[in-house]
Structures are given as structure tokens and as C-alpha cells.
Design a protein around this motif. Structure first.
Motif, PDB file in Angstrom:
ATOM      1  N   GLN A   1       0.830  -1.207   0.000  1.00 24.56           N
ATOM      2  CA  GLN A   1       0.000   0.000   0.000  1.00 24.56           C
ATOM      3  C   GLN A   1       0.862   1.253   0.000  1.00 24.56           C
TER       4      GLN A   1
ATOM      5  N   LEU B   1       3.946   4.992  -6.996  1.00 30.97           N
ATOM      6  CA  LEU B   1       3.014   3.989  -7.499  1.00 30.97           C
ATOM      7  C   LEU B   1       3.749   2.921  -8.308  1.00 30.97           C
TER       8      LEU B   1
ATOM      9  N   ALA C   1      -1.731   2.793 -14.749  1.00 32.27           N
ATOM     10  CA  ALA C   1      -1.934   3.214 -13.362  1.00 32.27           C
ATOM     11  C   ALA C   1      -1.273   4.554 -13.086  1.00 32.27           C
ATOM     12  N   GLU C   2      -0.052   4.745 -13.589  1.00 24.00           N
ATOM     13  CA  GLU C   2       0.655   6.013 -13.378  1.00 24.00           C
ATOM     14  C   GLU C   2      -0.064   7.162 -14.082  1.00 24.00           C
TER      15      GLU C   2
ATOM     16  N   THR D   1      -3.280   7.923 -12.125  1.00 23.87           N
ATOM     17  CA  THR D   1      -2.936   8.530 -10.836  1.00 23.87           C
ATOM     18  C   THR D   1      -2.510   9.976 -11.024  1.00 23.87           C
TER      19      THR D   1
ATOM     20  N   LEU E   1      -3.243  10.952  -1.242  1.00 28.52           N
ATOM     21  CA  LEU E   1      -3.228   9.856  -2.206  1.00 28.52           C
ATOM     22  C   LEU E   1      -3.076   8.556  -1.443  1.00 28.52           C
ATOM     23  N   THR E   2      -3.943   7.596  -1.706  1.00 23.98           N
ATOM     24  CA  THR E   2      -3.774   6.256  -1.167  1.00 23.98           C
ATOM     25  C   THR E   2      -3.901   5.268  -2.319  1.00 23.98           C
ATOM     26  N   ALA E   3      -3.163   4.205  -2.226  1.00 16.71           N
ATOM     27  CA  ALA E   3      -3.246   3.131  -3.211  1.00 16.71           C
ATOM     28  C   ALA E   3      -2.953   1.831  -2.480  1.00 16.71           C
TER      29      ALA E   3
ATOM     30  N   ARG F   1      -6.364  -0.377  -6.304  1.00 19.46           N
ATOM     31  CA  ARG F   1      -7.298   0.725  -6.076  1.00 19.46           C
ATOM     32  C   ARG F   1      -6.481   1.953  -5.697  1.00 19.46           C
ATOM     33  N   VAL F   2      -6.720   3.043  -6.408  1.00 19.20           N
ATOM     34  CA  VAL F   2      -6.057   4.317  -6.146  1.00 19.20           C
ATOM     35  C   VAL F   2      -7.140   5.327  -5.823  1.00 19.20           C
ATOM     36  N   GLU F   3      -6.892   6.133  -4.800  1.00 18.93           N
ATOM     37  CA  GLU F   3      -7.875   7.122  -4.373  1.00 18.93           C
ATOM     38  C   GLU F   3      -7.153   8.426  -4.041  1.00 18.93           C
TER      39      GLU F   3
ATOM     40  N   TRP G   1     -11.647   7.939  -7.157  1.00 13.18           N
ATOM     41  CA  TRP G   1     -10.925   6.679  -7.144  1.00 13.18           C
ATOM     42  C   TRP G   1     -11.023   5.970  -8.486  1.00 13.18           C
TER      43      TRP G   1
END
Length: 138
Positions: A14, A34, A50-51, A54, A71-73, A81-83, A130
Motif C-alpha cells: 500500500q 506507485l 496506473a501512473e 494517478t 493519495l492512497t493506493a 485501487r487508487v484514491e 478513485w
């Protein structure tokens, strides 16, 4: 969750980063972090998409709000999951970009087109935008 040999529960890879207000340096830093998360997950083939997604969410939070963001992933059995959570209640608008508008207005269109799922979740003070990428797509 997996259990390690010593009985401890293994935590999925994470990422959590605070994004400073109007700090555009956060965009490449988020991409690098990431990329490392995806390397640990063993799905480096998903890194480019993903990058990109994000960086779109991070840029939107930095440019369109006057506050910090978070930012959380994380990765789990179903995927990534990226938020990006900010502290402004105004919801983002998905709009068709104008050809004369340069590069503006394309971020959420990219997220909608490339993510396996995406959305906006409101919370007490602001919102979280997200996206998810399925593990099977790697």
C-alpha cells in the motif's frame, strides 16, 4: 489475507502520501511511488496506465482545490485501487474536452476510458475520486 510463516498476517502493498496544496512536484513523486508499489505487487505491466490515471487524479486535486489532498493506493486479490481524497465538497465534472482547449478537460475522460472501475465518494469534509485496475488485466 495471507499468513506468514511466523503467524503474522501479511499486509498487502500500500501507499499513502499527503499532497501539498498547489505542489505540482507531487505528480511525478506520486508516479514513482506507485511504480514501486506495482513492482512489489508483481504487476509492472499495469504501471503505465496506473501512473497515467494517478497523475490525472493528483493533478486535478492540486489544481482544482485550495487545500492539501491525500493519495492512497493498495493492492488486493481483486487488483489495484487508487484514491485521491481532497477537502472540497465540489464534485468533479466529466466533460468532453474542446479541441481548442489544449490539454485541459481530459483527465476524467482518460480515467473513465482506461480504468476498470472509477467513481467519486463523498465524505464529511470533501470527496475521494478513485479508480481500480483489475488484477486479471495484467
Amino acid at each position: 489475507m495471507e499468513e506468514e510463516a511466523d503467524g503474522a498476517t501479511a499486509q498487502p502493498p500500500q501507499l499513502r502520501r499527503r499532497l501539498g496544496r498547489a505542489d505540482l512536484r507531487a505528480v511525478p513523486e506520486a508516479r514513482r511511488a506507485l511504480r514501486e508499489l506495482l513492482r512489489q505487487w508483481g504487476r509492472p505491466g499495469r504501471s503505465e496506465i496506473a501512473e497515467l490515471l494517478t497523475s490525472e487524479l493528483v493533478t486535478n486535486a492540486i489544481v482544482h482545490t485550495d487545500n492539501d489532498a491525500v493519495l492512497t493506493a493498495f493492492v488486493g486479490p481483486r487488483g489495484l485501487r487508487v484514491e485521491v481524497r481532497d477537502f472540497v465538497a465540489r464534485r468533479p465534472r466529466l466533460c468532453v474536452p474542446d479541441a481548442d482547449d489544449g490539454t485541459h478537460g481530459r483527465g476524467l475522460v482518460l480515467v473513465q476510458s482506461l480504468a476498470d472501475a472509477w467513481g467519486v465518494r463523498t465524505h464529511g469534509v470533501g470527496k475521494a475520486v478513485w479508480f481500480e485496475l483489475d488484477a486479471g488485466g495484467a
